[in-house]
Design a protein around this motif. Structure first.
Motif, PDB file in Angstrom:
ATOM      1  N   UNK A 198       4.251  -0.031 -13.727  1.00 61.79           N
ATOM      2  CA  UNK A 198       2.686  -0.547 -13.318  1.00 61.79           C
ATOM      3  C   UNK A 198       3.190  -1.116 -11.966  1.00 61.79           C
ATOM      4  N   UNK A 199       2.700  -1.931 -12.250  1.00 62.13           N
ATOM      5  CA  UNK A 199       2.979  -2.446 -10.779  1.00 62.13           C
ATOM      6  C   UNK A 199       4.239  -2.686 -10.003  1.00 62.13           C
ATOM      7  N   UNK A 200       4.680  -2.445 -10.204  1.00 61.53           N
ATOM      8  CA  UNK A 200       6.076  -1.412  -9.497  1.00 61.53           C
ATOM      9  C   UNK A 200       5.073  -0.745  -8.730  1.00 61.53           C
ATOM     10  N   UNK A 201       5.403   0.617  -9.296  1.00 59.53           N
ATOM     11  CA  UNK A 201       4.673   1.897  -8.601  1.00 59.53           C
ATOM     12  C   UNK A 201       2.904   1.041  -7.975  1.00 59.53           C
ATOM     13  N   UNK A 202       2.134   0.581  -8.498  1.00 59.48           N
ATOM     14  CA  UNK A 202       1.022   0.196  -8.262  1.00 59.48           C
ATOM     15  C   UNK A 202       1.764   0.022  -6.213  1.00 59.48           C
ATOM     16  N   UNK A 203       2.457  -1.530  -6.923  1.00 57.83           N
ATOM     17  CA  UNK A 203       2.991  -1.904  -5.199  1.00 57.83           C
ATOM     18  C   UNK A 203       3.402  -1.448  -3.866  1.00 57.83           C
ATOM     19  N   UNK A 208       1.785   2.227   0.462  1.00 55.91           N
ATOM     20  CA  UNK A 208       1.372   3.312   1.309  1.00 55.91           C
ATOM     21  C   UNK A 208      -0.907   3.355   2.011  1.00 55.91           C
ATOM     22  N   UNK A 209      -1.510   2.768   1.294  1.00 57.41           N
ATOM     23  CA  UNK A 209      -3.018   1.933   1.438  1.00 57.41           C
ATOM     24  C   UNK A 209      -2.472   1.142   2.637  1.00 57.41           C
ATOM     25  N   UNK A 210      -1.983   0.578   3.360  1.00 59.30           N
ATOM     26  CA  UNK A 210      -1.617  -0.279   4.400  1.00 59.30           C
ATOM     27  C   UNK A 210      -0.687   0.294   5.501  1.00 59.30           C
ATOM     28  N   UNK A 211       0.376   1.761   5.235  1.00 56.57           N
ATOM     29  CA  UNK A 211       0.849   2.254   6.114  1.00 56.57           C
ATOM     30  C   UNK A 211      -0.427   2.980   7.211  1.00 56.57           C
ATOM     31  N   UNK A 212      -1.060   3.261   5.920  1.00 58.05           N
ATOM     32  CA  UNK A 212      -2.640   4.744   6.696  1.00 58.05           C
ATOM     33  C   UNK A 212      -3.880   3.618   7.034  1.00 58.05           C
ATOM     34  N   UNK A 213      -3.512   2.313   6.984  1.00 61.75           N
ATOM     35  CA  UNK A 213      -4.243   1.352   7.597  1.00 61.75           C
ATOM     36  C   UNK A 213      -3.849   1.133   9.012  1.00 61.75           C
ATOM     37  N   UNK A 214      -2.468   1.544   8.857  1.00 63.01           N
ATOM     38  CA  UNK A 214      -2.077   0.489  10.220  1.00 63.01           C
ATOM     39  C   UNK A 214      -1.686   1.517  11.056  1.00 63.01           C
ATOM     40  N   UNK A 217      -4.028   8.131   8.641  1.00 64.25           N
ATOM     41  CA  UNK A 217      -4.140   8.316   7.779  1.00 64.25           C
ATOM     42  C   UNK A 217      -2.478   9.515   7.159  1.00 64.25           C
ATOM     43  N   UNK A 218      -1.681   8.732   6.668  1.00 65.45           N
ATOM     44  CA  UNK A 218      -0.528   9.589   6.898  1.00 65.45           C
ATOM     45  C   UNK A 218      -0.167  10.466   5.084  1.00 65.45           C
ATOM     46  N   UNK A 219      -0.487   9.203   4.709  1.00 67.44           N
ATOM     47  CA  UNK A 219      -0.598   9.432   3.029  1.00 67.44           C
ATOM     48  C   UNK A 219      -1.976   9.903   1.462  1.00 67.44           C
TER      49      UNK A 219
END
Length: 239
Positions: A198-203, A208-214, A217-219
């Motif tokens: 869970x921790x691995x997939x959650x990370x 992906x959230x960070x990717x969208x912020x930078x 919205x890509x993901x």
């Protein structure tokens, strides 16, 4: 008092959001954009750190990678399920409803801020483990620690993305409150392997959230949320 951890966490998000809203009013648009970029980079590295911790092990004097198939399998199946349910669309519709009901119909950033902030503070092992501890033992120490982290994260996000981030307190209250209430049923499922998965997939999803912020919205991250459930299920499969 059982449930106190979620109450503290929810209150911390609201307080952080209010502080962010207050200070954000003094920032120019270019300052907000730069702060949003900085926040995105931080979220990216939080995700990378968590993912690497789950995928890399030390074997003698070298790092050895692993769990690649777990990540691929969970994300692929989770994405398929998420797209079929279309969680992203449901999340955004709830955000649109909130925007209108709270008198923020003209706020163009509201839904984006709400969805992004909600995903950032809801995804992760701390929310689940902390809520289970709170429900069974009345120990809300993990959620108190998470509350401090969330306060800072939401304060920064609100400065750059607007008041929609404050309302991430709602899904946090529902998600963690539900887990606390069902803690006795969930605890046996949360084995050491299940929590690691869970921790691995959650990370990865946090990345992906960070990717969208930078990069914008890509993901469609909400549609990847079933990957977390698949990760827990994988802990009980014979391979």
């Amino acid at each position: 008092m059982i449930g106190m951890g979620t109450i503290i966490n929810t209150a911390a998000i609201i307080i952080g959001g209010l502080f962010g809203r207050f200070f954000g009013g003094f920032l120019k648009e270019r300052h907000q954009n730069t702060l949003n970029m900085a926040c995105g980079i931080c979220v990216l590295f939080i995700g990378i750190a968590g993912a690497m911790e789950g995928m890399l092990t030390i074997d003698g004097n070298k790092l050895v990678g692993g769990h690649s198939m777990l990540v691929i399998g969970c994300l692929a199946v989770g994405a398929l399920v998420g797209e079929m349910i279309n969680l992203e669309d449901r999340f955004e519709k709830f955000g649109e409803w909130l925007k209108v009901r709270t008198g923020n119909a003209k706020d163009k950033k509201f839904v984006e801020g709400f969805v992004t902030a909600s995903l950032t503070v809801c995804i992760g092992a701390m929310a689940i483990v902390g809520a289970i501890q709170d429900g069974i033992l009345g120990d809300y120490s993990i959620l108190t620690t998470k509350a401090v982290l969330d306060l800072i994260i939401i304060m920064v996000m609100t400065c750059s993305m607007g008041k929609g981030c404050i309302f991430s307190a709602i899904p946090v209250a529902i998600f963690q409150g539900t887990i606390t209430g069902l803690a006795a049923f969930i605890e046996p499922i949360m084995t050491e392997t299940a929590l690691a998965n869970l921790s691995l997939i959650g990370s990865v999803l946090i990345f992906c959230v960070g990717l969208n912020l930078v990069w914008g919205k890509k993901v469609r991250v909400a549609n990847l949320l079933p990957s977390i459930v698949i990760a827990v299920i994988c802990a009980f499969l014979p391979f």
